[in-house]
Scaffold this motif. Sequence first.
Motif, PDB file in Angstrom:
ATOM      1  N   LYS A  45       0.831  -1.204   0.000  1.00 17.30           N
ATOM      2  CA  LYS A  45       0.000   0.000   0.000  1.00 17.30           C
ATOM      3  C   LYS A  45       0.866   1.254   0.000  1.00 17.30           C
ATOM      4  O   LYS A  45       0.586   2.223  -0.716  1.00 17.30           O
ATOM      5  N   GLU A  46       1.913   1.244   0.810  1.00 19.32           N
ATOM      6  CA  GLU A  46       2.782   2.413   0.878  1.00 19.32           C
ATOM      7  C   GLU A  46       3.488   2.637  -0.450  1.00 19.32           C
ATOM      8  O   GLU A  46       3.629   3.775  -0.916  1.00 19.32           O
ATOM      9  N   ILE A  47       3.928   1.535  -1.079  1.00 17.75           N
ATOM     10  CA  ILE A  47       4.568   1.655  -2.397  1.00 17.75           C
ATOM     11  C   ILE A  47       3.587   2.234  -3.407  1.00 17.75           C
ATOM     12  O   ILE A  47       3.940   3.101  -4.218  1.00 17.75           O
ATOM     13  N   ALA A  48       2.338   1.754  -3.363  1.00 17.82           N
ATOM     14  CA  ALA A  48       1.334   2.261  -4.299  1.00 17.82           C
ATOM     15  C   ALA A  48       1.106   3.754  -4.100  1.00 17.82           C
ATOM     16  O   ALA A  48       0.984   4.513  -5.069  1.00 17.82           O
ATOM     17  N   CYS A  49       1.063   4.186  -2.833  1.00 15.39           N
ATOM     18  CA  CYS A  49       0.873   5.617  -2.556  1.00 15.39           C
ATOM     19  C   CYS A  49       2.049   6.435  -3.076  1.00 15.39           C
ATOM     20  O   CYS A  49       1.877   7.495  -3.687  1.00 15.39           O
ATOM     21  N   VAL A  50       3.262   5.943  -2.826  1.00 11.40           N
ATOM     22  CA  VAL A  50       4.444   6.667  -3.289  1.00 11.40           C
ATOM     23  C   VAL A  50       4.469   6.724  -4.811  1.00 11.40           C
ATOM     24  O   VAL A  50       4.829   7.746  -5.410  1.00 11.40           O
ATOM     25  N   ASP A  52       1.884   6.712  -6.763  1.00 11.35           N
ATOM     26  CA  ASP A  52       0.895   7.709  -7.174  1.00 11.35           C
ATOM     27  C   ASP A  52       1.475   9.114  -7.060  1.00 11.35           C
ATOM     28  O   ASP A  52       1.299   9.955  -7.948  1.00 11.35           O
ATOM     29  N   GLU A  53       2.162   9.388  -5.940  1.00 16.08           N
ATOM     30  CA  GLU A  53       2.780  10.701  -5.775  1.00 16.08           C
ATOM     31  C   GLU A  53       3.861  10.927  -6.823  1.00 16.08           C
ATOM     32  O   GLU A  53       4.023  12.035  -7.345  1.00 16.08           O
ATOM     33  N   LEU A  54       4.607   9.856  -7.149  1.00 18.20           N
ATOM     34  CA  LEU A  54       5.638   9.959  -8.178  1.00 18.20           C
ATOM     35  C   LEU A  54       5.017  10.282  -9.530  1.00 18.20           C
ATOM     36  O   LEU A  54       5.532  11.122 -10.280  1.00 18.20           O
ATOM     37  N   ARG A  55       3.893   9.629  -9.844  1.00 14.77           N
ATOM     38  CA  ARG A  55       3.230   9.889 -11.121  1.00 14.77           C
ATOM     39  C   ARG A  55       2.775  11.341 -11.209  1.00 14.77           C
ATOM     40  O   ARG A  55       2.930  11.997 -12.239  1.00 14.77           O
ATOM     41  N   VAL A  56       2.231  11.870 -10.101  1.00 12.15           N
ATOM     42  CA  VAL A  56       1.795  13.272 -10.088  1.00 12.15           C
ATOM     43  C   VAL A  56       2.993  14.202 -10.261  1.00 12.15           C
ATOM     44  O   VAL A  56       2.943  15.184 -11.016  1.00 12.15           O
ATOM     45  N   ALA A  57       4.093  13.893  -9.554  1.00  8.93           N
ATOM     46  CA  ALA A  57       5.292  14.734  -9.666  1.00  8.93           C
ATOM     47  C   ALA A  57       5.862  14.694 -11.078  1.00  8.93           C
ATOM     48  O   ALA A  57       6.300  15.722 -11.618  1.00  8.93           O
ATOM     49  N   GLN A  58       5.862  13.510 -11.697  1.00  4.65           N
ATOM     50  CA  GLN A  58       6.369  13.404 -13.064  1.00  4.65           C
ATOM     51  C   GLN A  58       5.514  14.209 -14.031  1.00  4.65           C
ATOM     52  O   GLN A  58       6.039  14.890 -14.918  1.00  4.65           O
ATOM     53  N   SER A 209      -3.675   3.805  -8.654  1.00  6.31           N
ATOM     54  CA  SER A 209      -3.252   2.522  -8.098  1.00  6.31           C
ATOM     55  C   SER A 209      -4.461   1.694  -7.686  1.00  6.31           C
ATOM     56  O   SER A 209      -5.454   2.218  -7.174  1.00  6.31           O
ATOM     57  N   TYR A 210      -4.386   0.379  -7.909  1.00  3.38           N
ATOM     58  CA  TYR A 210      -5.523  -0.489  -7.603  1.00  3.38           C
ATOM     59  C   TYR A 210      -5.912  -0.409  -6.132  1.00  3.38           C
ATOM     60  O   TYR A 210      -7.058  -0.689  -5.759  1.00  3.38           O
ATOM     61  N   VAL A 211      -4.966  -0.015  -5.282  1.00  5.09           N
ATOM     62  CA  VAL A 211      -5.271   0.074  -3.854  1.00  5.09           C
ATOM     63  C   VAL A 211      -6.330   1.144  -3.595  1.00  5.09           C
ATOM     64  O   VAL A 211      -7.202   0.984  -2.748  1.00  5.09           O
ATOM     65  N   TRP A 212      -6.256   2.251  -4.354  1.00  4.75           N
ATOM     66  CA  TRP A 212      -7.168   3.372  -4.122  1.00  4.75           C
ATOM     67  C   TRP A 212      -8.196   3.522  -5.235  1.00  4.75           C
ATOM     68  O   TRP A 212      -8.903   4.515  -5.298  1.00  4.75           O
ATOM     69  N   ARG A 213      -8.304   2.539  -6.096  1.00  4.58           N
ATOM     70  CA  ARG A 213      -9.241   2.626  -7.214  1.00  4.58           C
ATOM     71  C   ARG A 213     -10.670   2.424  -6.717  1.00  4.58           C
ATOM     72  O   ARG A 213     -10.940   1.552  -5.893  1.00  4.58           O
ATOM     73  N   GLU A 214     -11.589   3.227  -7.237  1.00  3.08           N
ATOM     74  CA  GLU A 214     -12.989   3.133  -6.821  1.00  3.08           C
ATOM     75  C   GLU A 214     -13.719   2.108  -7.681  1.00  3.08           C
ATOM     76  O   GLU A 214     -13.790   2.237  -8.897  1.00  3.08           O
ATOM     77  N   ASP A 215     -14.261   1.083  -7.023  1.00  4.53           N
ATOM     78  CA  ASP A 215     -15.084   0.084  -7.698  1.00  4.53           C
ATOM     79  C   ASP A 215     -16.496   0.047  -7.129  1.00  4.53           C
ATOM     80  O   ASP A 215     -17.416  -0.409  -7.803  1.00  4.53           O
ATOM     81  N   CYS A 216     -16.660   0.469  -5.870  1.00  3.95           N
ATOM     82  CA  CYS A 216     -17.949   0.423  -5.182  1.00  3.95           C
ATOM     83  C   CYS A 216     -18.395   1.841  -4.843  1.00  3.95           C
ATOM     84  O   CYS A 216     -17.584   2.674  -4.438  1.00  3.95           O
ATOM     85  N   PHE A 217     -19.704   2.066  -4.969  1.00  2.00           N
ATOM     86  CA  PHE A 217     -20.240   3.403  -4.750  1.00  2.00           C
ATOM     87  C   PHE A 217     -21.528   3.298  -3.943  1.00  2.00           C
ATOM     88  O   PHE A 217     -22.426   2.529  -4.293  1.00  2.00           O
ATOM     89  N   GLY A 218     -21.612   4.058  -2.876  1.00  6.45           N
ATOM     90  CA  GLY A 218     -22.805   4.047  -2.044  1.00  6.45           C
ATOM     91  C   GLY A 218     -22.669   5.019  -0.892  1.00  6.45           C
ATOM     92  O   GLY A 218     -21.565   5.482  -0.568  1.00  6.45           O
TER      93      GLY A 218
END
Length: 374
Positions: A45-50, A52-58, A209-218
């Motif tokens: 999870k931490e790698i996925a977050c980092v 994501d931040e790397l993708r935004v920075a790039q 990242s799949y960790v934070w991807r939205e699949d469910c809504f309610g």
Amino acid sequence: MAATDADALRAELEAARRELQAEDARTNELDAEIEEAAERQRLRKEIACVRDELRVAQQHNRNRAELRADVDADRAFLDGDIPRAGKTEKGNKFIQNSSGQGITQCNEQVAQGEYVWTIKGMRWLQDALWAVGKNFAESPEFMVGHGNFSLRYNPEAGCLFEWHCGSLAIFYHDEADLSLQYRIYIKARDGSFVQWGEGGHGRYDSEVSYVWREDCFGPDVHWENHRPASLTALGIFGLSHEELLRSEWVQDDELTVKCVLEVRPRDSPKVQDQLGPSAELPAPTVVHDMHALFEKSTNSDVRFVVGEEVIHAHSPILCERSAVFERQLNAGMQESISKVIVIKDCSAQIFRAFLKFLYTDILPSLEEPITLSP
């Protein structure tokens, strides 16, 4: 014979104790492995977050690099300076007056749909889920636009999919990026559908990242171990499953749910130009036209008598531009009938200049003959 039986039983007991010790040791090993697995999960999870931040920075740096190139090419100006009028990238053409109209159609590709799902035998739902080893009941899939969806209900308001938790949710089955807006309704005792929670909005973004991807809504969907403070109670209308069974929302051991969905695929809005923003217009002529109207006296209906001179004018313009003339011509005074106004204590030249100001908003010079060039 009895001693032999006792020896056999003691041997069996020792064997059982050894098996128990082995299982206890295995339990300790599994507990340690579970802790290691949990640590690996936390690191993922931490790698996925980092990442994501790397993708935004790039992306940010790519934008900055493009800006640098635009500055070098004089396409962007950081100091507030702008190119001189008349100079554009597309040649030296300069358009002084332009007009246009456009429509940005953001809902052109929006698909709408609704789906009704009934769960029968609500008192047996948890037993039925236990029998098949599942945490939630799920409706048949339904399609809105190009997307496949289903409804999921977890009586424990727990796991709905991976790290998504909640009681009742819309689940998206596909991988194509989209945005959606939804409302969820519950059928009441009188047969009407009552909205649960506020309408929601969400996006499925495959770049996240799949960790934070939205699949469910309610209304009560949240990330595992990240329940927001605003979500004070879980469950439909904040009711536990047991409370729901005793409520007005379950009739004849049935729960009926309706969801209303609007879905838009990830795509750019279309702009339909009705008139191009660079359409050329003729030079403004309103001042010239109003001056000509005054000079020619075409369709005039008012006469000013100034000394020996008669000056013609138009009552709509006079009334709009002068409160005094508006009262004279519309308040039942003599001038409103005769349309003749006598001007005293003023020369014809000065009064003509005054009228031209009313018509054109330009005050002529009185040092020279009062004429306006066409």
